[in-house]
Design an enzyme around this catalytic site. Structure first.
Site, PDB file in Angstrom:
ATOM      1  N   LYS A  13      -5.702 -35.438 -31.634  1.00 22.01           N
ATOM      2  CA  LYS A  13      -7.059 -35.742 -31.137  1.00 22.01           C
ATOM      3  C   LYS A  13      -7.732 -36.816 -31.994  1.00 22.01           C
ATOM      4  O   LYS A  13      -8.294 -37.768 -31.480  1.00 22.01           O
ATOM      5  CB  LYS A  13      -7.939 -34.471 -31.129  1.00 22.01           C
ATOM      6  CG  LYS A  13      -7.403 -33.351 -30.259  1.00 22.01           C
ATOM      7  CD  LYS A  13      -8.389 -32.197 -30.175  1.00 22.01           C
ATOM      8  CE  LYS A  13      -8.605 -31.447 -31.474  1.00 22.01           C
ATOM      9  NZ  LYS A  13      -7.468 -30.633 -31.921  1.00 22.01           N
ATOM     10  N   ARG A  88     -15.273 -25.345 -28.431  1.00 24.03           N
ATOM     11  CA  ARG A  88     -14.069 -24.585 -28.766  1.00 24.03           C
ATOM     12  C   ARG A  88     -14.139 -23.147 -28.269  1.00 24.03           C
ATOM     13  O   ARG A  88     -13.189 -22.394 -28.480  1.00 24.03           O
ATOM     14  CB  ARG A  88     -13.909 -24.560 -30.282  1.00 24.03           C
ATOM     15  CG  ARG A  88     -12.784 -25.430 -30.810  1.00 24.03           C
ATOM     16  CD  ARG A  88     -12.831 -25.290 -32.298  1.00 24.03           C
ATOM     17  NE  ARG A  88     -11.669 -25.660 -33.013  1.00 24.03           N
ATOM     18  CZ  ARG A  88     -11.494 -26.816 -33.646  1.00 24.03           C
ATOM     19  NH1 ARG A  88     -12.382 -27.762 -33.532  1.00 24.03           N
ATOM     20  NH2 ARG A  88     -10.419 -27.012 -34.376  1.00 24.03           N
TER      21      ARG A  88
HETATM   22  P1  AMP Z   1     -10.699 -29.500 -36.817  1.00 16.36           P
HETATM   23  O1  AMP Z   1     -10.830 -30.617 -37.802  1.00 16.36           O
HETATM   24  O2  AMP Z   1     -11.317 -29.822 -35.490  1.00 16.36           O
HETATM   25  O3  AMP Z   1      -9.269 -29.013 -36.703  1.00 16.36           O
HETATM   26  O4  AMP Z   1     -11.560 -28.269 -37.393  1.00 16.36           O
HETATM   27  C1  AMP Z   1     -11.230 -27.666 -38.641  1.00 16.36           C
HETATM   28  C2  AMP Z   1     -11.857 -26.288 -38.702  1.00 16.36           C
HETATM   29  O5  AMP Z   1     -13.297 -26.396 -38.610  1.00 16.36           O
HETATM   30  C3  AMP Z   1     -11.470 -25.339 -37.579  1.00 16.36           C
HETATM   31  O6  AMP Z   1     -10.238 -24.673 -37.826  1.00 16.36           O
HETATM   32  C4  AMP Z   1     -12.655 -24.375 -37.570  1.00 16.36           C
HETATM   33  O7  AMP Z   1     -12.600 -23.476 -38.659  1.00 16.36           O
HETATM   34  C5  AMP Z   1     -13.837 -25.307 -37.853  1.00 16.36           C
HETATM   35  N1  AMP Z   1     -14.392 -25.865 -36.594  1.00 16.36           N
HETATM   36  C6  AMP Z   1     -14.369 -27.175 -36.185  1.00 16.36           C
HETATM   37  N2  AMP Z   1     -14.963 -27.329 -35.006  1.00 16.36           N
HETATM   38  C7  AMP Z   1     -15.375 -26.086 -34.632  1.00 16.36           C
HETATM   39  C8  AMP Z   1     -16.049 -25.574 -33.478  1.00 16.36           C
HETATM   40  N3  AMP Z   1     -16.403 -26.375 -32.447  1.00 16.36           N
HETATM   41  N4  AMP Z   1     -16.309 -24.238 -33.439  1.00 16.36           N
HETATM   42  C9  AMP Z   1     -15.963 -23.421 -34.459  1.00 16.36           C
HETATM   43  N5  AMP Z   1     -15.324 -23.832 -35.560  1.00 16.36           N
HETATM   44  C10 AMP Z   1     -15.028 -25.153 -35.657  1.00 16.36           C
END
Ligand code: AMP
Length: 216
Positions: A13, A88
């Site tokens: 992404k 999410r």
């Molecule tokens: P990402 O960089 O998008 O993989 O996000 C890393 C971590 O941040 C995830 O594993 C969640 O713990 C938290 N996180 C990011 N976006 C969200 C969201 N929209 N809702 C809840 N937790 C989030």
């Protein structure tokens, strides 16, 4: 134009967003990046979030919704935005829908990057980024041209995400399957969901996404 890019962790992404930002002048709104900035700043939100992130669990909906709402309101999103890592959960998708209707905005496309979960663990455990300009690299798939030197800015320091450890990746995949995948039918019913095979080369995936944006 406003987009959502969805897919399990490691689907690519962030990489696709980088290209879309460059080409279409959209602003990338990554809730993961916003949370990591909070963690680095040592804020109360950052302290709470770190525990959940390192366990591969999601951060509570109310905190995330408040964070994204203030970002969508910024003038820099005039040309449009790409939501990366948000929504999410069903609650987040509903809150986004309400928030956008109130601002007379809409989502034009939801791009779902479909990948084989089996290979995600190895994809994620090899990734790292430049500590200065955040350019993304991988031990196998995308090494810097000169070992230890960032191609983009020449910095010699790199970072690895603490939640890219194999056991945390498995929890993140579970969170995606159980909490995020159920929102896909919501966008499918609205006719905006586009499924893209995320297993091809970065270039092939990008060309498919670009085609969708240009021609629907
Ligand atoms: P990402 O960089 O998008 O993989 O996000 C890393 C971590 O941040 C995830 O594993 C969640 O713990 C938290 N996180 C990011 N976006 C969200 C969201 N929209 N809702 C809840 N937790 C989030």
């Amino acid at each position: 134009m406003n987009l959502i890019i969805l897919g399990p962790p490691g689907a690519g992404k962030g990489t696709q967003c980088e290209r879309l930002v460059e080409t279409f002048g959209l602003v990338q709104l990554s809730t993961g990046d916003m949370l990591r900035a909070e963690v680095t700043s040592g804020s109360e939100l950052g302290k709470k979030a770190k525990i959940l992130i390192d366990a591969g669990n999601l951060v509570p909906d109310d905190l995330i919704i408040a964070m994204i709402s203030s970002q969508i309101d910024r003038p820099s999103t005039e040309n449009g935005f790409i939501l990366d890592g948000f929504p999410r959960t069903t609650a987040q998708a509903n809150a986004l829908h309400k928030m956008l209707s109130e601002k007379s905005l809409k989502i034009d496309h939801v791009i779902q990057l479909a990948v084989d979960e089996e290979i995600i663990v190895s994809r994620l455990s090899g990734r790292f980024s430049c500590a200065k300009c955040h350019a993304g690299y991988h031990d196998i798939f995308k090494k810097p041209n000169k070992d230890g030197i960032c191609d983009k800015c020449g910095a010699q320091e790199f970072l690895r995400r603490s939640d890219d450890k194999p056991e945390t990746v498995r929890s993140r995949l579970r969170a995606y399957r159980e909490q995020t995948a159920p929102i896909l039918p919501f966008y499918d019913e609205k006719g905006v969901l586009k499924v893209v095979d995320g297993m091809g080369s970065m270039e092939d995936v990008y060309n498919t996404v670009r085609e969708i944006i240009l021609n629907g």
